[in-house]
Design an enzyme around this catalytic site. Structure first.
Site, short mmCIF file in Angstrom:
data_model
loop_
_atom_site.label_atom_id
_atom_site.label_comp_id
_atom_site.label_asym_id
_atom_site.label_seq_id
_atom_site.Cartn_x
_atom_site.Cartn_y
_atom_site.Cartn_z
N THR A 40 59.54 -45.80 -16.36
CA THR A 40 60.80 -45.34 -16.96
C THR A 40 61.98 -45.55 -16.01
O THR A 40 61.80 -45.81 -14.83
CB THR A 40 60.70 -43.84 -17.30
OG1 THR A 40 60.48 -43.11 -16.08
CG2 THR A 40 59.55 -43.58 -18.25
N ASP A 41 63.19 -45.41 -16.56
CA ASP A 41 64.38 -45.45 -15.71
C ASP A 41 65.29 -44.27 -16.06
O ASP A 41 64.96 -43.44 -16.91
CB ASP A 41 65.10 -46.80 -15.80
CG ASP A 41 65.77 -47.04 -17.15
OD1 ASP A 41 65.99 -46.07 -17.92
OD2 ASP A 41 66.08 -48.19 -17.44
N ALA A 42 66.43 -44.21 -15.39
CA ALA A 42 67.31 -43.05 -15.53
C ALA A 42 67.89 -42.90 -16.94
O ALA A 42 68.49 -41.87 -17.26
CB ALA A 42 68.44 -43.11 -14.50
N GLY B 70 66.01 -42.55 -19.32
CA GLY B 70 65.02 -41.69 -19.96
C GLY B 70 63.97 -42.46 -20.75
O GLY B 70 63.12 -41.87 -21.40
#
Lengths: 149, 149, 149, 149
Positions: free
Chosen positions: A21-23, A25
């Site tokens: 995942t990344d920031a 979400g």
């Protein structure tokens, strides 16, 4: 050789973890290339081929020469994804593979991956080992026979 | 609470793919942290907890506050690894987990991971949700009972 | 709006580290998507925009909706790469960006990336913030003036 | 040889990109190992050594045998981090390196990394090449001389 009509679709399931995942979400889009690769690796394995063995025994590697992906909907942590592998074309030194990532019947991402066979030492194009070509064609033709009245 | 004596060991299997390797021809050492995390995620899942749900419902997240790993032998492409999860200590806001990665009976990497519970919005330490604490203790005590004559 | 003729090319340099390579001894192809993204991030930064700020202030995020890459030659550990960013089209909610990775005058990989603007909470398409549109157009038109006799 | 007293601290700056973050909205903890490794690679480079060359010329590689990290505060997208490298011990076949990641004067993560030299083909421990040992000691002693009245 266009094998799209006869080719069965292979499926590989996988879980989305924190690392994927990344920031935003959601799954970082570059990671679908990893998911697609895992599925291709398992597809080759069920045909009887391991890539580490291929490199050690035949001095050959499959490398990716083109990728074209569309990202349709986001996947999230803990999702279970189904990734498909479908051989669309195979030549003597390369293949075109169509892949999709699904979650519970929703298509999340899809694309085409072109794979070439190269020498592990010099990265020069080489023929796909005969045993792999035979396995690919056998899968295609056996299915073709199943479908033929 | 030191729960090491009573705690069963959870195991999670996974495959090494191209994405996990580096130019040394082996698994990139940082990726064992990913492998260990996947195993912890599945350990929580079999206890009945999903972390995405935890974040949405309780506004809580588990974060890693300390990692200490020893790398003993290299893993390679296509290897199948067994990753263990063993709860060693659990407090109200954190846990210490011992993990190992094995391949066919050979220990490749091992370490300790300290996990803390924090608010998803402010990253401030918070209590581990009661349901999770209960599940952790139930697992420990049920095993303890099994072992007690 | 097709802005290809007027658009200057932005360049971002980066080093290849162990984390970027795979067991083939070269950069793992999926990592070019990371390299391209770093360059786009720096391109937006020199236009005056930070994406974390964009998310916090405008509740908007840029997401990647399509990627098409060709991998021409392998990069290796310690290589220094030059990654270009060239805006090809910009609409009100999306952009098409052309990118290349070079090493000492040799083109290693290239492709097109389609970026869309979405709400950070709901992932629904939204307009690119006006300030960013203005900065993009200003860059294009100022260059256009430079080129006009 | 304990060289901690005499050793200057090397610093490497880097940006946090989308690829480094996870769904918690912060840098994924495993990625500090990547950040630390980038800094060590640049530290070796300024001493005059490239690891790809080392592998090709001397058939030797540095591998990580132990990592111990504490994560103190989260980094976020667009942050600029300063990563330090400080040689604490060096033997004939291994080194212990202390590293920290800072953002604007705040310590975010720190740890110790043990590095060993191994043969690139067999992964058996070997002596660190003499030229590297000399460069390490020269750096230490030259600083020691600077500090000595």
């Amino acid at each position: 050789m266009n094998v799209a009509q006869q080719q069965p679709v292979f499926r590989h399931g996988l879980r989305v973890y924190w690392e994927d995942t990344d920031a935003g979400g959601v799954v970082f889009y570059a990671n679908y290339l990893k998911f697609f690769e895992r599925a291709r690796t398992e597809w080759l394995r069920q045909l009887g081929f391991e890539q580490e063995r291929l490199r050690l025994d035949a001095g050959a590697m499959f490398v990716v020469s083109e990728t074209a992906l569309r990202y349709l909907a986001p996947a999230r942590l803990d999702d279970w994804l189904d990734v498909s592998v479908e051989l669309r074309e195979r030549g003597r030194a390369s293949m075109l593979i169509r892949q999709q990532a699904w979650r519970s019947g929703q298509l999340l991402a899809e694309g085409e991956i072109r794979i070439g066979c190269v020498g592990a030492a010099d990265f020069k194009p080489c023929r796909i080992p005969a045993a792999i070509l035979q396995a690919l064609d056998k899968t295609s033709s056996s299915l073709a026979q199943d479908l033929t009245p």
